[in-house]
Design a protein around this motif. Structure first.
Motif, short mmCIF file in Angstrom:
data_model
loop_
_atom_site.label_atom_id
_atom_site.label_comp_id
_atom_site.label_asym_id
_atom_site.label_seq_id
_atom_site.Cartn_x
_atom_site.Cartn_y
_atom_site.Cartn_z
N VAL B 137 0.42 -1.34 0.31
CA VAL B 137 0.03 -0.64 0.01
C VAL B 137 0.71 1.26 0.25
O VAL B 137 0.83 2.75 -1.06
CB VAL B 137 -0.66 -0.34 0.97
N LEU B 138 1.97 1.15 0.68
CA LEU B 138 3.27 2.30 1.32
C LEU B 138 3.38 1.97 -0.88
O LEU B 138 3.85 4.01 -0.64
CB LEU B 138 3.71 2.83 1.70
N GLN B 139 4.52 1.78 -1.24
CA GLN B 139 4.86 1.54 -1.88
C GLN B 139 3.44 2.00 -3.21
O GLN B 139 4.17 3.10 -4.01
CB GLN B 139 4.81 0.04 -2.55
N SER B 140 2.36 1.80 -3.31
CA SER B 140 1.35 2.29 -4.81
C SER B 140 1.64 3.38 -3.90
O SER B 140 1.38 4.36 -5.14
CB SER B 140 0.53 1.34 -4.60
N GLY B 141 1.38 4.04 -2.30
CA GLY B 141 0.96 5.09 -2.23
C GLY B 141 1.80 6.38 -3.17
O GLY B 141 1.80 7.22 -3.55
N GLN B 142 2.85 6.17 -3.14
CA GLN B 142 4.91 6.58 -3.03
C GLN B 142 4.90 6.74 -4.60
O GLN B 142 4.95 7.61 -4.84
CB GLN B 142 5.93 6.06 -2.97
N ALA B 143 4.15 5.56 -5.43
CA ALA B 143 3.59 5.49 -6.62
C ALA B 143 3.08 6.94 -7.05
O ALA B 143 3.09 7.23 -8.50
CB ALA B 143 3.25 4.55 -7.62
N SER B 144 1.67 6.48 -6.55
CA SER B 144 0.58 7.72 -6.58
C SER B 144 1.22 9.28 -6.61
O SER B 144 0.78 9.95 -7.31
CB SER B 144 -0.67 7.67 -5.85
N VAL B 145 1.74 9.78 -5.85
CA VAL B 145 2.11 11.12 -5.30
C VAL B 145 3.81 10.63 -6.40
O VAL B 145 4.37 12.09 -6.31
CB VAL B 145 2.49 11.33 -4.36
#
Lengths: 247, 379
Positions: B137-145
């Motif tokens: 989730v955190l990895q995807s979140g960083q990719a989203s921003v």
């Protein structure tokens, strides 16, 4: 009228849909499976596409469904020979599930069954990206028995079946589940509100869980007025604006 | 109320606090929980695309529905044909238990499937590993921003009920708390089917939420009204404010093809006038109330064995001449009022039909007093 209640557009079930048929001892819903078989394998008009069916039979042998479907104008033997229909007989001795299980003890029974279903779907693909495959299960309560009472394994199996890709579309699933075979409706006849005692942790029953995740729920109940010669029960779909219809 | 919740998700987290958590809980009575979740999801997507939200990215953890359903144009923004990379999906739907990974240790493996550039999703092969899921989730979140460490993103978990199949309550609450505590997480939203779990489990998850939205049926559940309750219902939102107050609001909702419409509800207490006199008399077939004349007569009744509140001593007639009067007579004190009272009490009134003559057993017997009769015992 049932097609209208189900929102059936004529080109088969929506991709990735889960249709749950919930019945009870007083009103059995097995006839709905042959109804779906006929609608999927024998389309009402040429313009509508044909679907392919993988049938997981755990309750009745192939001859049972073949006999009933034939009366309704659907030849399952012909469909099987044409590659449109695959019947996985889980009742026969030495079936795919038990024979393979001896070799691969590391996997759970339902994981092995999923692999068999997945392989069957892959073999049915003809290269037409618009093909739709429907996986039918009779029934989920016996799946739960195979899984040793673990409803989470049954739910995972059904979710995996829905996630199988066939061309551009995901597979649809039609599953029959008995709403009155949970422990809550056991010998004592007590109703714990859909909960089953499982050690110290109470879990919801399989029918209850499926009720939440299913896209369409078809409930088969006896008539509230009692037995009748012409009408044997009633079918309801809580998701549809069309009221219940008698059968 | 729905707008207030949407604002809470849009405004995100305050400095030094945990991310706000919105919990949507429904039951089989309504089945409208997913639709309500979709409404707030669409609203948040619109705000992120317009740049109005604190979060610049959104991570959807797909447990209940397909990953591609989150990328459908109809679900977010109106008229947008393609979304940017700000929406990422953690795919826990396709292969949550690693059944598709043969001969590979799928326990800690997280692979990404980017065959389709529009479906930017990260496939999770082991849902039983919450630590790995949190990392995804955190990895995807960083990719989203775009991997900007100071920019925040929001998280949507489409079904906590699915997670509860594989995890104990302490593990799940720890996961949700860790998510809220992450500095880059702006807001979290999740859906729970309340009738699938024990009440203590639901209560524990509610404690983690800043806003709980109860999706309830509009009518009492009847077999005939089951169909009506699918499209309509009532939302009750309980919000915990920063100052400690809890605010509860109620609205009705109606699910239509274009989305969900909300209408305010006029509560019954607001209709009742404040000065309405409520009677506490039970409703029976005979009259229990008193008229004015009856009230006056009741107030004039002289109660026996009680002083009448006029300062005079109550004198009880015990069947013999008043000894106290005789004592006072010896002292030359006139206690005329007492005697009059006695005389008034014993004189037959005009028209009286009977008298009561009381003869004591012994005149020597002292009148009853409060003294203990055993006081004179010398043992």
């Amino acid at each position: 009228m049932m097609e209208e209640a189900l929102g059936w557009a004529g080109d088969g079930l929506p991709p990735g849909a889960l249709v749950m048929i919930k019945d009870c001892v007083a009103a059995k819903g097995g006839f709905f499976l042959t109804f779906f078989l006929k609608r999927l394998l024998v389309p009402s008009n040429v313009a509508s596409g044909r679907s392919k069916v993988v049938f997981v039979g755990m309750a009745e042998p192939f001859s049972h469904y073949g006999r009933i479907a034939k009366k309704q104008g659907c030849n399952l033997i012909q469909a099987r020979d044409n590659g449109q229909f695959v019947f996985l007989d889980m009742m026969a001795a030495g079936n795919h599930l038990t024979s393979e299980r001896r070799r691969e003890q590391a996997v759970s029974p339902l994981q092995r069954l999923y692999q068999i279903v997945n392989e069957s779907v892959k073999r049915m693909q003809t290269g037409n990206e618009n093909d739709r495959v429907v996986i039918m299960v009779d029934d989920a309560s016996l799946l739960e028995v195979s899984a040793g009472g673990r409803s989470d394994q049954v739910l995972a199996f059904l979710q995996y079946c829905r996630a199988i890709n066939s061309g551009h579309n995901r597979c649809s699933v039609v599953v029959l589940v008995h709403g009155d075979t949970d422990i809550t409706y056991g010998a004592a006849g007590l109703d714990n509100g859909g909960y089953v005692e499982h050690g110290e942790q109470r879990v919801a029953s399989l029918a209850h869980e499926l009720d939440h995740i299913a896209d369409v729920v078809i409930s088969v109940d006896p008539l509230s007025t009692g037995l009748a010669n012409d009408v044997h029960g009633q079918v309801g779909n809580p998701n549809s604006p069309v009221p219940s219809c008698g059968i | 109320m729905a707008e207030a919740v949407a604002r809470q998700l849009r405004d995100g987290v305050a400095v030094g606090e945990q991310a706000p958590a919105v919990m949507v809980r429904d039951t089989l009575d309504t089945r409208a929980g997913p639709a309500i979740c979709d409404h707030f999801f669409s609203s948040l997507c619109s705000n992120i695309e317009a740049g109005r939200a604190q979060a610049k990215g959104l991570v959807a953890v797909a447990l209940r529905r397909t990953p591609e359903s989150y990328t459908a144009a109809s679900l977010y923004g109106k008229g947008n044909s393609r979304r940017g990379s700000w929406l990422q999906v953690v795919d826990c739907y396709t292969d949550p238990l690693g059944w598709n990974c043969r001969g590979v240790d799928a326990k800690n493996e997280v692979s990404s499937d980017r065959a389709d550039s529009a479906a930017q999703s990260l496939i999770c092969h082991d849902i039983s590993d919450l630590t790995g899921l949190l990392a995804s989730v955190l990895q995807s979140g960083q990719a989203s921003v775009n991997k900007q460490a100071t920019v925040q993103f929001a998280v949507l978990i489409d079904s906590v009920s699915v997670l509860l199949r594989y995890h104990t309550l302490p593990a799940l609450t720890s996961f949700l708390s860790s998510l809220r505590s992450c500095e880059q997480v702006s807001a979290v939203m999740w859906l729970v089917h309340a009738d699938l779990h024990e009440s203590r489990v639901i209560a524990s998850i509610e404690y983690l939420s800043t806003t709980v939205i109860y999706v309830e049926p509009q009518l009492r559940l009847l077999s005939e009204s089951k169909i009506l309750n699918i499209r309509r219902g009532r939302l009750r939102a309980r919000t915990k404010k920063r100052n400690g107050r809890v605010r509860e609001q109620v609205e009705e909702f109606h699910i239509e093809l274009g989305g969900v419409n909300f209408t305010p509800v006029i509560l019954a207490k607001d209709l009742q006038p404040p000065n309405l006199m409520k009677t506490t008399t039970p409703k029976v077939q005979f009259n229990l109330d008193l008229s004015e004349k009856e009230r006056e007569d009741r107030s004039r009744v002289i109660l026996p064995f009680e002083h009448q509140g006029d300062g005079r001593e109550a004198h009880i007639y015990d069947g013999r001449p008043d000894t106290l009067d005789s004592d006072f007579e010896k002292l030359g004190i006139n206690r005329g009022y007492a005697k009059e009272t006695v005389i008034q009490n014993i004189e037959p009134t005009q028209g009286a039909v009977g008298e009561i003559h009381y003869l004591r057993d012994s005149d020597d017997e002292r009148p009853d007093s409060d003294e203990d009769p055993d006081d004179d015992l010398d043992i």
